[in-house]
Design a protein around this motif. Sequence first.
Motif, PDB file in Angstrom:
ATOM      1  N   ASP A 150       0.859  -1.172  -0.108  1.00 58.91           N
ATOM      2  CA  ASP A 150       0.053   0.039   0.146  1.00 58.91           C
ATOM      3  C   ASP A 150       0.745   1.191  -0.110  1.00 58.91           C
ATOM      4  O   ASP A 150       0.278   2.349   0.038  1.00 58.91           O
ATOM      5  CB  ASP A 150      -0.935   0.139   1.281  1.00 58.91           C
ATOM      6  CG  ASP A 150      -1.898  -1.003   1.305  1.00 58.91           C
ATOM      7  OD1 ASP A 150      -2.352  -1.496   0.274  1.00 58.91           O
ATOM      8  OD2 ASP A 150      -2.269  -1.524   2.385  1.00 58.91           O
ATOM      9  N   HIS A 151       2.291   1.005  -0.047  1.00 62.96           N
ATOM     10  CA  HIS A 151       3.060   2.331   0.016  1.00 62.96           C
ATOM     11  C   HIS A 151       3.377   2.727  -1.378  1.00 62.96           C
ATOM     12  O   HIS A 151       3.223   1.926  -2.264  1.00 62.96           O
ATOM     13  CB  HIS A 151       4.467   1.803   0.619  1.00 62.96           C
ATOM     14  CG  HIS A 151       4.315   1.130   2.145  1.00 62.96           C
ATOM     15  ND1 HIS A 151       3.959   2.140   3.118  1.00 62.96           N
ATOM     16  CD2 HIS A 151       4.523  -0.069   2.572  1.00 62.96           C
ATOM     17  CE1 HIS A 151       3.945   1.362   4.045  1.00 62.96           C
ATOM     18  NE2 HIS A 151       4.181  -0.054   3.806  1.00 62.96           N
ATOM     19  N   ALA A 152       3.925   3.973  -1.425  1.00 62.43           N
ATOM     20  CA  ALA A 152       4.111   4.406  -2.662  1.00 62.43           C
ATOM     21  C   ALA A 152       5.366   3.742  -3.437  1.00 62.43           C
ATOM     22  O   ALA A 152       5.245   3.980  -4.703  1.00 62.43           O
ATOM     23  CB  ALA A 152       4.756   5.911  -2.303  1.00 62.43           C
ATOM     24  N   LEU A 153       5.970   2.825  -2.856  1.00 64.60           N
ATOM     25  CA  LEU A 153       6.776   1.816  -3.341  1.00 64.60           C
ATOM     26  C   LEU A 153       6.197   1.250  -4.648  1.00 64.60           C
ATOM     27  O   LEU A 153       6.686   1.031  -5.570  1.00 64.60           O
ATOM     28  CB  LEU A 153       7.361   0.970  -2.380  1.00 64.60           C
ATOM     29  CG  LEU A 153       8.428  -0.223  -3.012  1.00 64.60           C
ATOM     30  CD1 LEU A 153       9.701   0.567  -3.557  1.00 64.60           C
ATOM     31  CD2 LEU A 153       8.679  -1.044  -1.905  1.00 64.60           C
ATOM     32  N   GLU A 154       4.856   0.898  -4.478  1.00 63.82           N
ATOM     33  CA  GLU A 154       4.092   0.158  -5.495  1.00 63.82           C
ATOM     34  C   GLU A 154       4.038   0.905  -6.703  1.00 63.82           C
ATOM     35  O   GLU A 154       4.126   0.447  -7.809  1.00 63.82           O
ATOM     36  CB  GLU A 154       2.767  -0.028  -4.951  1.00 63.82           C
ATOM     37  CG  GLU A 154       1.835  -0.900  -6.001  1.00 63.82           C
ATOM     38  CD  GLU A 154       0.656  -1.133  -5.291  1.00 63.82           C
ATOM     39  OE1 GLU A 154      -0.277  -1.755  -6.224  1.00 63.82           O
ATOM     40  OE2 GLU A 154       0.365  -1.127  -4.206  1.00 63.82           O
ATOM     41  N   LEU A 155       4.166   2.268  -6.962  1.00 66.85           N
ATOM     42  CA  LEU A 155       4.094   3.065  -8.214  1.00 66.85           C
ATOM     43  C   LEU A 155       5.534   3.344  -8.539  1.00 66.85           C
ATOM     44  O   LEU A 155       5.596   4.136  -9.642  1.00 66.85           O
ATOM     45  CB  LEU A 155       3.305   4.214  -7.699  1.00 66.85           C
ATOM     46  CG  LEU A 155       1.790   3.984  -7.527  1.00 66.85           C
ATOM     47  CD1 LEU A 155       1.212   5.288  -6.976  1.00 66.85           C
ATOM     48  CD2 LEU A 155       0.989   3.366  -8.174  1.00 66.85           C
ATOM     49  N   SER A 156       6.514   2.876  -7.876  1.00 68.22           N
ATOM     50  CA  SER A 156       7.865   3.411  -8.310  1.00 68.22           C
ATOM     51  C   SER A 156       8.007   2.436  -9.757  1.00 68.22           C
ATOM     52  O   SER A 156       7.622   1.494 -10.003  1.00 68.22           O
ATOM     53  CB  SER A 156       8.905   2.989  -7.469  1.00 68.22           C
ATOM     54  OG  SER A 156       9.013   1.780  -7.453  1.00 68.22           O
ATOM     55  N   SER A 157       8.998   3.062 -10.658  1.00 69.17           N
ATOM     56  CA  SER A 157       9.255   2.377 -11.875  1.00 69.17           C
ATOM     57  C   SER A 157       9.971   1.025 -11.491  1.00 69.17           C
ATOM     58  O   SER A 157       9.820   0.181 -12.545  1.00 69.17           O
ATOM     59  CB  SER A 157      10.257   3.382 -12.958  1.00 69.17           C
ATOM     60  OG  SER A 157      11.365   3.746 -12.288  1.00 69.17           O
ATOM     61  N   PRO A 158      10.891   0.884 -10.619  1.00 70.80           N
ATOM     62  CA  PRO A 158      11.340  -0.553 -10.441  1.00 70.80           C
ATOM     63  C   PRO A 158      10.612  -1.548 -10.423  1.00 70.80           C
ATOM     64  O   PRO A 158      10.413  -2.585 -10.749  1.00 70.80           O
ATOM     65  CB  PRO A 158      12.362  -0.254  -9.197  1.00 70.80           C
ATOM     66  CG  PRO A 158      12.735   1.085  -9.307  1.00 70.80           C
ATOM     67  CD  PRO A 158      11.547   1.918  -9.705  1.00 70.80           C
ATOM     68  N   VAL A 159       9.511  -1.233  -9.309  1.00 73.19           N
ATOM     69  CA  VAL A 159       8.311  -2.038  -9.245  1.00 73.19           C
ATOM     70  C   VAL A 159       7.388  -2.359 -10.177  1.00 73.19           C
ATOM     71  O   VAL A 159       7.026  -3.333 -10.626  1.00 73.19           O
ATOM     72  CB  VAL A 159       7.448  -1.654  -7.798  1.00 73.19           C
ATOM     73  CG1 VAL A 159       6.403  -2.558  -7.705  1.00 73.19           C
ATOM     74  CG2 VAL A 159       8.512  -1.683  -6.625  1.00 73.19           C
ATOM     75  N   LYS A 160       7.313  -1.217 -11.110  1.00 71.31           N
ATOM     76  CA  LYS A 160       6.467  -1.517 -12.178  1.00 71.31           C
ATOM     77  C   LYS A 160       7.106  -2.232 -13.139  1.00 71.31           C
ATOM     78  O   LYS A 160       6.365  -3.005 -13.674  1.00 71.31           O
ATOM     79  CB  LYS A 160       6.099   0.109 -12.730  1.00 71.31           C
ATOM     80  CG  LYS A 160       5.042  -0.034 -14.049  1.00 71.31           C
ATOM     81  CD  LYS A 160       4.479   1.341 -14.340  1.00 71.31           C
ATOM     82  CE  LYS A 160       3.692   1.124 -15.680  1.00 71.31           C
ATOM     83  NZ  LYS A 160       3.375  -0.274 -16.271  1.00 71.31           N
ATOM     84  N   GLY A 161       8.305  -2.232 -13.350  1.00 68.77           N
ATOM     85  CA  GLY A 161       9.169  -2.872 -14.111  1.00 68.77           C
ATOM     86  C   GLY A 161       9.036  -4.488 -13.916  1.00 68.77           C
ATOM     87  O   GLY A 161       8.867  -5.561 -14.609  1.00 68.77           O
ATOM     88  N   MET A 162       9.129  -4.602 -12.499  1.00 62.99           N
ATOM     89  CA  MET A 162       9.157  -6.069 -11.792  1.00 62.99           C
ATOM     90  C   MET A 162       7.722  -6.546 -12.154  1.00 62.99           C
ATOM     91  O   MET A 162       7.569  -7.707 -12.798  1.00 62.99           O
ATOM     92  CB  MET A 162       9.682  -6.164 -10.469  1.00 62.99           C
ATOM     93  CG  MET A 162       9.349  -7.582  -9.951  1.00 62.99           C
ATOM     94  SD  MET A 162       9.670  -7.627  -8.101  1.00 62.99           S
ATOM     95  CE  MET A 162       8.123  -6.740  -7.507  1.00 62.99           C
ATOM     96  N   LEU A 163       6.774  -5.931 -11.998  1.00 57.74           N
ATOM     97  CA  LEU A 163       5.338  -6.487 -12.184  1.00 57.74           C
ATOM     98  C   LEU A 163       5.083  -6.648 -13.514  1.00 57.74           C
ATOM     99  O   LEU A 163       4.299  -7.307 -13.953  1.00 57.74           O
ATOM    100  CB  LEU A 163       4.464  -5.407 -11.496  1.00 57.74           C
ATOM    101  CG  LEU A 163       4.352  -5.029  -9.839  1.00 57.74           C
ATOM    102  CD1 LEU A 163       3.457  -4.114  -9.365  1.00 57.74           C
ATOM    103  CD2 LEU A 163       4.359  -6.444  -9.339  1.00 57.74           C
ATOM    104  N   ASP A 164       5.445  -5.707 -14.409  1.00 56.76           N
ATOM    105  CA  ASP A 164       5.275  -5.963 -15.889  1.00 56.76           C
ATOM    106  C   ASP A 164       5.809  -7.092 -16.425  1.00 56.76           C
ATOM    107  O   ASP A 164       5.227  -8.053 -17.118  1.00 56.76           O
ATOM    108  CB  ASP A 164       5.679  -4.911 -16.807  1.00 56.76           C
ATOM    109  CG  ASP A 164       5.003  -3.626 -16.604  1.00 56.76           C
ATOM    110  OD1 ASP A 164       3.928  -3.625 -15.940  1.00 56.76           O
ATOM    111  OD2 ASP A 164       5.491  -2.528 -16.874  1.00 56.76           O
ATOM    112  N   SER A 165       7.265  -7.700 -15.822  1.00 57.29           N
ATOM    113  CA  SER A 165       7.706  -8.692 -16.238  1.00 57.29           C
ATOM    114  C   SER A 165       6.983  -9.955 -15.604  1.00 57.29           C
ATOM    115  O   SER A 165       6.974 -11.060 -16.368  1.00 57.29           O
ATOM    116  CB  SER A 165       9.156  -8.796 -15.943  1.00 57.29           C
ATOM    117  OG  SER A 165       9.815  -7.656 -16.175  1.00 57.29           O
TER     118      SER A 165
END
Length: 185
Positions: A112-127
């Motif tokens: 639920d933290h802002a981390l979820e929207l960070s580009s590294p996390v977004k890249g991981m989730l996309d992968s």
Amino acid sequence: MTEGRPLRADARRNRERVLAAAREAFAAEGISVPLDEIARRAGVGPGTVYRHFPTKEALFHAAIVDNIERLTDYARELATAADPVHAFFGFLDHWVAEGAVKRDLAEAIGSDHALELSSPVKGMLDSIETLLHRAQRSGGVRPDIDLDDLLRALKGTFLVTHIPTITDAQRRRTFAIVFDGLRVR
């Protein structure tokens, strides 16, 4: 920290000590570890931590980015594997092995933290989503789940398997049950 201006050598060393202490603390205890404890482990005062990282979430983000980038690279390597189902479950097995000793990885997914929207996390989730869709198209993973379903199941399982009294064998069995639930019958 002032953007664009390089840090003095002592400030850079302090920042690295704080990050190293944070990685260790977050991996062991998750985001609940107090910033004062991280400062103590780093051998610096709390003010030094706050100068470099204004919030605990900012420090958590900086500390976990390296782990997330490595997971992302691994997922991307598997994205073209000949057997998409094996690649998907291979990635999940790798993530579980990493997450078994690094509580911060459990907290980084579906956070639920802002981390979820960070580009590294977004890249991981996309992968991860790419691996999931490939495995679904090949017929080995249930077609009725999406990335959010997968992340909720994994996060819940990670959090439950970080109870101090759980054994490695119990952790492996718990994830095996979840993984079996992802497979097409």
